[in-house]
Design an enzyme around this catalytic site. Structure first.
Site, PDB file in Angstrom:
ATOM      1  N   GLU A   1       0.825  -1.206   0.000  1.00  0.00           N
ATOM      2  CA  GLU A   1       0.000   0.000   0.000  1.00  0.00           C
ATOM      3  C   GLU A   1       0.859   1.256   0.000  1.00  0.00           C
ATOM      4  OE1 GLU A   1      -2.895  -0.428   3.128  1.00  0.00           O
ATOM      5  OE2 GLU A   1      -3.938  -2.025   2.063  1.00  0.00           O
TER       6      GLU A   1
ATOM      7  N   GLU B   1      -4.811  -8.336  -1.101  1.00  0.00           N
ATOM      8  CA  GLU B   1      -5.657  -8.255   0.096  1.00  0.00           C
ATOM      9  C   GLU B   1      -7.087  -7.989  -0.350  1.00  0.00           C
ATOM     10  OE1 GLU B   1      -4.428  -5.402   3.018  1.00  0.00           O
ATOM     11  OE2 GLU B   1      -2.325  -6.033   2.960  1.00  0.00           O
TER      12      GLU B   1
END
Length: 586
Positions: free
Chosen positions: A195, A314
């Site tokens: 991220e 994810e």
């Protein structure tokens, strides 16, 4: 604990059988063979010095489906057990393999095990522990992804103001990881950065920083030699967001690197208001569904249809499940989300990794048992087939009134409706229920029998069964409108005595008399579940959190409207005066 998520975007069959099914599936949409890989327009850049792996990247990533995250463990801060999970054992990977998973993502945070100044040495003990865990997973025949995880916000995010030091540390980190795993099998994959995010930057600026890190990662790993010369490398978009701008940039990066052994990675946690239950996002409605279908359409059109493999590192719903708190997403709505997610991923040819933060979410790391078998069964089923659902998983019957027929809308999702059952007993069509198109109506007589003595709560559970997939459970529930009482509290929160009377809380709206929104969410009148308010069903109370009451204007009365799943609403008034908070009915 999940890292910051950009709001727009957390079987019983043998391995050969599952793999053959998966390869057959993606082959039908033209994504698995190396011939299709080349035909899709992706340049084959293998050279005589870099032999092609036994399977092409598309095949390899397809064979990783389904995948699972060892969340909140080696990525925990500062140590492996700091966020509530026990130390990892090989038995964990034995369990995952037996449950049908084919790969695992092992997030790793290096910050607290590394010198913060040059040469940025990683502690040998930590590196050895990471390698031990990776080797256990590899020994079980699982493909493994490791990365640089919460370092993304701990020090990498400082790149705009500390560019040279961050870049040097990033390179040093990957130099050491690459050296340690240089000779590990090709079933180990590296992921650049989790991220990616950068402080005080626009998306355009962040994209440039992320591209610089991805390029540095690629260079360091490839130059380390050994199996790293052709190891599959995962490159994330900025924020691991699947927005078109981010995907297009990643494609450009991958093209410029001229390396066929690259994999794109993004994350998906759903339409933000639904994922956390804020701004009235209580249901997996048309808006939430469109966000999902649009995201996978972009991934398919930009990446997989062009031969670029995608590992969705994810997925889930933010803060769901969390067995320490009341569920912020209603159970049936969550099941619908996971059912459609599995379908969209399969249609797009995407490998998906469930985000599992540990004991209080999906897999209890102490017992190695699923905390919610029905939920994981829905996720498992979605790997291979669709399941029918309905507009709701509850039929509410007011105890204070007569029982009348109730109608639900069936969502067959390409299946055929086969009838209703209560346990092993089939309900009788025409007498107990009728079907008109996709409208399922339960008769008053059947509901009267199912409601029994009409105690508050679930009186009976029936199943709508379809031609394939899992049945859809419908809970026949007796309720009356909840009753709240006056209360006093302070800056530590307000506890409102509540008789729920069989009902369940959906959301809370908060406004001032002037129409302004009351509470920490200032862009919507509907506050965030469990952040501003939370039901305490065992304690017969509704809780207004410190975060909510401290965000209230002083001496300005706020009107709260509690919305319940039955459709009932209850109005309540709250006023903060200094450190005192009072709540009154109506």
């Amino acid at each position: 604990m999940k890292g910051t998520q950009h709001p727009t975007g957390r079987r019983g069959r043998g391995p050969g059988r599952v793999l053959s099914l998966l390869l057959a599936l993606v082959a039908t949409i033209g994504l698995t063979s190396t011939a299709a890989f080349a035909a899709a327009g992706h340049k084959d850049t293998f050279s005589a010095e870099k032999p092609r792996p036994a399977a092409g990247p598309m095949d390899t990533v397809a064979a990783m489906q389904p995948s699972w995250n060892l969340g909140n463990t080696l990525d925990a801060i500062p140590d492996e057990t700091s966020w509530g999970n026990p130390p990892v054992t090989k038995a964990l990977f034995d369990t995952l393999r037996s449950q049908g998973f084919r790969s695992v993502r092992i997030p790793v945070t290096w910050t607290d095990h590394q010198s913060s100044t040059a040469p940025y040495t990683i502690d040998a003990a930590w590196m050895n522990r990471v390698k031990q865990v990776v080797d256990w997973a590899l020994a079980d025949g699982l493909r493994v992804v490791i990365n640089v995880h919460h370092d993304s916000w701990q020090w990498i995010a400082n790149m705009p103001t500390d560019h040279d030091n961050v870049l040097a540390r990033f390179k040093a980190t990957w130099t050491q990881i690459a050296a340690t795993f240089r000779d590990s099998p090709q079933t180990l994959l590296f992921e650049s950065n989790n991220e990616p995010q950068f402080n005080n930057t626009t998306d355009a600026q962040g994209i440039q920083y992320n591209s610089e890190l991805n390029t540095a990662f690629h260079t360091v790993v490839r130059q380390s030699g050994g199996n790293n010369a052709t190891r599959l490398l995962l490159l994330p978009t900025l924020h691991t967001n699947a927005g078109q701008e981010f995907l297009d940039t990643l494609v450009s990066e991958m093209t410029s690197l001229n390396d066929a052994n690259l994999v794109a990675t993004v994350h998906y946690y759903g339409w933000y208001p639904f994922s956390v239950n804020v701004a009235g996002g209580t249901t997996f409605d048309a808006t939430a569904q469109k966000d999902m279908t649009d995201s996978f359409a972009r991934i398919r059109n930009t990446l997989t249809s062009k031969g670029i493999p995608v590992y969705l590192g994810e997925y889930g719903l933010l803060s769901y499940p969390d067995h320490n708190h009341p569920p912020r997403v209603e159970r049936g709505e969550a099941l619908k989300y996971f059912e459609q997610f599995g379908y969209e991923a399969r249609a797009a040819g995407v490998t998906t990794a469930l985000w599992d933060p540990g004991t209080f979410a999906f897999l209890d790391r102490s017992t190695l048992r699923w905390t919610d078998p029905a939920l994981i069964n829905q996720i498992k089923s979605s790997w291979t087939t669709r399941s029918g659902t309905a507009s709701s998983d509850r039929v509410f019957l007011a105890k204070s009134g007569p029982i009348t027929a109730r109608t639900l809308t069936l969502n067959p999702n390409g299946t055929g409706f086969r009838g209703l059952w209560q346990g092993g007993t089939a309900l009788v069509q025409g007498r107990d229920y009728t079907v008109s198109g996709n409208r399922l109506t339960l008769t008053a007589a059947a509901l009267t029998r199912l409601a029994g003595n009409r105690d508050y709560g679930v009186n009976a559970t029936i199943e709508a069964r379809f031609s394939r997939g899992l049945p859809w459970k419908i809970h026949v529930t007796t309720y009356d409108t909840p009753v709240l009482s006056n209360a006093t509290g302070g800056t530590s929160g307000l506890t409102i005595p509540t008789q729920f009377r069989g009902d369940q809380l959906a959301t809370m709206e908060a406004r001032y008399a002037d129409g302004g929104n009351a509470g920490p969410v200032d862009w919507s009148s509907y506050q965030e579940f469990n952040e501003s308010f939370s039901p305490d069903y065992p304690g017969n109370a509704l809780l207004l959190t410190p975060k909510f009451v401290n965000a209230l204007r002083d001496n300005a009365q706020a009107t709260l409207t509690f919305h319940f799943w039955s459709g009932a609403t209850v109005t309540y008034r709250v006023t903060k005066s200094g450190t005192s908070v009072t709540g009154t009915v109506g």
